[in-house]
Write an enzyme that holds these catalytic residues in place. Structure first.
Site, PDB file in Angstrom:
ATOM      1  CG  ASN A 128      -6.864  -1.121  -0.479  1.00 43.98           C
ATOM      2  OD1 ASN A 128      -5.962  -0.799  -1.245  1.00 43.98           O
ATOM      3  ND2 ASN A 128      -6.649  -1.434   0.790  1.00 43.98           N
ATOM      4  CB  CYS A 149      -0.931   0.006   1.204  1.00 44.42           C
ATOM      5  SG  CYS A 149      -1.959  -1.453   1.265  1.00 44.42           S
ATOM      6  CG  HIS A 160      -3.471   3.202   0.818  1.00 43.25           C
ATOM      7  ND1 HIS A 160      -3.806   2.689  -0.413  1.00 43.25           N
ATOM      8  CD2 HIS A 160      -3.631   2.183   1.715  1.00 43.25           C
ATOM      9  CE1 HIS A 160      -4.134   1.414  -0.272  1.00 43.25           C
ATOM     10  NE2 HIS A 160      -4.047   1.088   1.008  1.00 43.25           N
TER      11      HIS A 160
HETATM   12  O1  UT7 Z   1      -4.657  -1.354   2.414  1.00 39.18           O
HETATM   13  C1  UT7 Z   1      -3.982  -2.301   3.164  1.00 39.18           C
HETATM   14  C2  UT7 Z   1      -4.201  -2.087   4.589  1.00 39.18           C
HETATM   15  N1  UT7 Z   1      -5.459  -2.687   4.978  1.00 39.18           N
HETATM   16  C3  UT7 Z   1      -6.258  -2.035   5.783  1.00 39.18           C
HETATM   17  O2  UT7 Z   1      -5.968  -0.919   6.136  1.00 39.18           O
HETATM   18  C4  UT7 Z   1      -7.471  -2.764   6.289  1.00 39.18           C
HETATM   19  C5  UT7 Z   1      -7.747  -2.395   7.716  1.00 39.18           C
HETATM   20  N2  UT7 Z   1      -8.840  -3.131   8.273  1.00 39.18           N
HETATM   21  C6  UT7 Z   1     -10.113  -2.956   7.872  1.00 39.18           C
HETATM   22  O3  UT7 Z   1     -10.369  -2.169   6.992  1.00 39.18           O
HETATM   23  C7  UT7 Z   1     -11.192  -3.718   8.592  1.00 39.18           C
HETATM   24  O4  UT7 Z   1     -10.629  -4.440   9.664  1.00 39.18           O
HETATM   25  C8  UT7 Z   1     -11.985  -4.714   7.680  1.00 39.18           C
HETATM   26  C9  UT7 Z   1     -12.843  -3.922   6.701  1.00 39.18           C
HETATM   27  C10 UT7 Z   1     -11.032  -5.607   6.933  1.00 39.18           C
HETATM   28  C11 UT7 Z   1     -12.899  -5.597   8.516  1.00 39.18           C
HETATM   29  O5  UT7 Z   1     -13.789  -4.784   9.240  1.00 39.18           O
HETATM   30  P1  UT7 Z   1     -13.951  -5.011  10.825  1.00 39.18           P
HETATM   31  O6  UT7 Z   1     -14.951  -4.040  11.253  1.00 39.18           O
HETATM   32  O7  UT7 Z   1     -12.577  -4.903  11.428  1.00 39.18           O
HETATM   33  O8  UT7 Z   1     -14.532  -6.462  10.903  1.00 39.18           O
HETATM   34  P2  UT7 Z   1     -13.923  -7.797  11.546  1.00 39.18           P
HETATM   35  O9  UT7 Z   1     -12.784  -8.300  10.749  1.00 39.18           O
HETATM   36  O10 UT7 Z   1     -13.706  -7.551  13.010  1.00 39.18           O
HETATM   37  O11 UT7 Z   1     -15.130  -8.809  11.389  1.00 39.18           O
HETATM   38  C12 UT7 Z   1     -16.399  -8.572  12.031  1.00 39.18           C
HETATM   39  C13 UT7 Z   1     -17.371  -9.626  11.559  1.00 39.18           C
HETATM   40  C14 UT7 Z   1     -16.829 -11.046  11.676  1.00 39.18           C
HETATM   41  O12 UT7 Z   1     -17.910 -11.877  12.061  1.00 39.18           O
HETATM   42  P3  UT7 Z   1     -18.101 -12.324  13.590  1.00 39.18           P
HETATM   43  O13 UT7 Z   1     -16.827 -13.055  13.950  1.00 39.18           O
HETATM   44  O14 UT7 Z   1     -18.269 -11.051  14.370  1.00 39.18           O
HETATM   45  O15 UT7 Z   1     -19.314 -13.173  13.539  1.00 39.18           O
HETATM   46  C15 UT7 Z   1     -16.443 -11.398  10.262  1.00 39.18           C
HETATM   47  O16 UT7 Z   1     -16.501 -12.760   9.985  1.00 39.18           O
HETATM   48  O17 UT7 Z   1     -17.696  -9.430  10.162  1.00 39.18           O
HETATM   49  C16 UT7 Z   1     -17.493 -10.665   9.465  1.00 39.18           C
HETATM   50  N3  UT7 Z   1     -17.087 -10.360   8.099  1.00 39.18           N
HETATM   51  C17 UT7 Z   1     -17.963 -10.146   7.108  1.00 39.18           C
HETATM   52  N4  UT7 Z   1     -19.302 -10.172   7.056  1.00 39.18           N
HETATM   53  C18 UT7 Z   1     -19.888  -9.911   5.877  1.00 39.18           C
HETATM   54  C19 UT7 Z   1     -15.824 -10.211   7.627  1.00 39.18           C
HETATM   55  N5  UT7 Z   1     -15.872  -9.900   6.328  1.00 39.18           N
HETATM   56  C20 UT7 Z   1     -17.179  -9.862   5.969  1.00 39.18           C
HETATM   57  C21 UT7 Z   1     -17.850  -9.583   4.762  1.00 39.18           C
HETATM   58  N6  UT7 Z   1     -19.201  -9.621   4.764  1.00 39.18           N
HETATM   59  N7  UT7 Z   1     -17.191  -9.270   3.633  1.00 39.18           N
END
Ligand code: UT7
Length: 349
Positions: free
Chosen positions: A306, A114, A276
């Site tokens: 992204n 990134c 970014h």
């Molecule tokens: O550019 C490179 C650098 N990358 C970043 O900067 C990414 C930084 N991180 C993020 O943007 C966020 O952490 C994400 C968008 C990747 C994830 O969002 P989050 O609010 O941190 O969600 P999470 O990973 O804590 O997941 C919450 C829930 C989980 O379910 P449970 O365990 O609470 O039942 C996941 O399984 O959301 C679930 N989940 C989804 N649900 C529907 C994860 N991905 C999805 C999805 N659709 N696509």
């Protein structure tokens, strides 16, 4: 004093628009979840066989070169940033050199995910400042759609990423009112594995959760790429999203302030901050932390997702095309991502 300025900028995104609802065909997800957590509404996917990371960069480069008022044969150095290269090796730099019929110039590949574009820009900036080169093409391009897990297992990663390319031509200037003022590069490899694509690689699995005992002799012999890796989806990117998020919201403001402080500016002096495009929530957090207004921050993750090394030049290109960045404006580019690496560049347009 010699500085480098962006003499031309271009971008390319594939025509194929993929909405959040389109992704529901492959995985258990919803438009609401994706928009709420990331801000993304849609992204572009490259043509599966006819477009590559290099071909998209070529399209962006053509525009940047034309806008710089030069031709491809005037380019005297290439710096190409990507995490999704056409080949494991050689890198995309030489493929772009070949495709654009450039002279036998140097082509450097940058692997900083990134932060890749800002790292690449910084390298090019040093060559311009020392008078080594006069027309450097800096490209960032990604074809993520070919290498992500479209099953529900990979949904936290796959819904985020999109394809596209951006490119700039850097040229020297002696003007005090234009050009790159400074660049700032950082890394912390302590968390290298929390946002990574491990395979294919030469690590022989020594750090992974599975011990070598889980693999038979034949598989150890093919640790570079084994059936077990394929079956276990270990060939796709892995991301501990929340951990990345927490670090990003600290390092983004830090590296932006570093650039401003070094040059005697404060956030209110910024005409535009181009972060970014990792996650709209990260950009909004950074905006709030620095006290920036909505019209001081450019976001287009809603439309492109992204695009990793391509996101900063694509956003900068659109901001300029929309008249939001004009001659003499103070602009800060900033990125954070896998490595971890993070970086900023402060420039006067
Ligand atoms: O550019 C490179 C650098 N990358 C970043 O900067 C990414 C930084 N991180 C993020 O943007 C966020 O952490 C994400 C968008 C990747 C994830 O969002 P989050 O609010 O941190 O969600 P999470 O990973 O804590 O997941 C919450 C829930 C989980 O379910 P449970 O365990 O609470 O039942 C996941 O399984 O959301 C679930 N989940 C989804 N649900 C529907 C994860 N991905 C999805 C999805 N659709 N696509």
């Amino acid at each position: 004093m010699l500085r480098s300025r962006i003499a031309g900028i271009g971008m390319y995104v594939p025509g194929n628009v993929v909405t959040n609802n389109d992704l529901k065909k492959y995985m258990d997800t919803t438009d609401e979840w994706i928009q709420e957590r990331t801000g993304i509404k849609e992204r572009r996917y490259a043509h599966r066989t006819e477009e590559t990371t290099t071909t998209m960069a070529v399209e962006a480069a053509k525009v940047a070169i034309e806008r710089a008022g030069i031709t491809a044969t005037d380019v005297d150095f290439i710096v190409f940033a990507t995490l999704s290269p056409d080949y494991y090796f050689p890198g995309c730099g030489v493929l772009l050199q070949r495709a654009m019929k450039m002279k036998e110039i140097g082509a450097l590949d940058v692997r900083n995910q990134c932060s890749g574009f800002i790292y690449a820009l910084s390298v090019a900036d040093q060559f311009i400042r020392t008078g080594t080169y006069k027309n450097i093409l800096v490209a960032g391009s990604e074809k993520h759609s070919f290498g992500i897990d479209f099953s529900t297992r990979g949904r936290n990663v796959s819904v985020i990423f999109g394809d596209g390319a951006g490119a700039v031509v850097l040229q020297p200037t002696e003007s005090n009112d234009q050009g790159i003022l400074s660049t700032h590069l950082h890394s912390d490899g302590a968390s290298a594995e929390i946002l990574a694509m491990y395979n294919p690689g030469t690590h022989a699995n020594h750090w992974m959760e599975q011990s070598l005992a889980d693999f038979d002799d034949a598989e150890i012999g093919e640790m570079f790429m084994s059936h077990k890796m394929l079956d276990g989806a270990q060939i796709f990117p892995f991301m501990d999203g929340p951990s990345v998020f927490k670090k990003a919201v600290v390092k983004f403001p830090e590296v932006i302030m570093e650039a401003l402080n070094q040059n005697g500016y404060k956030p209110s002096d910024l005409k535009m901050m181009i972060p970014h495009q990792a996650n709209l929530r990260i950009s909004q957090f950074v905006q709030q932390k620095l006290g920036l207004s909505d019209d001081q921050v450019y976001n287009n993750i809603q439309r492109y997702g992204n695009t990793t090394a391509a996101s900063v030049p694509i956003a900068l290109c659109e901001a300029w095309q929309e008249g939001k960045v004009k001659d003499g404006d103070l602009v800060c580019l900033a990125a954070f991502g896998s490595g971890f690496t993070w970086a900023s560049a402060l420039l006067k347009w």
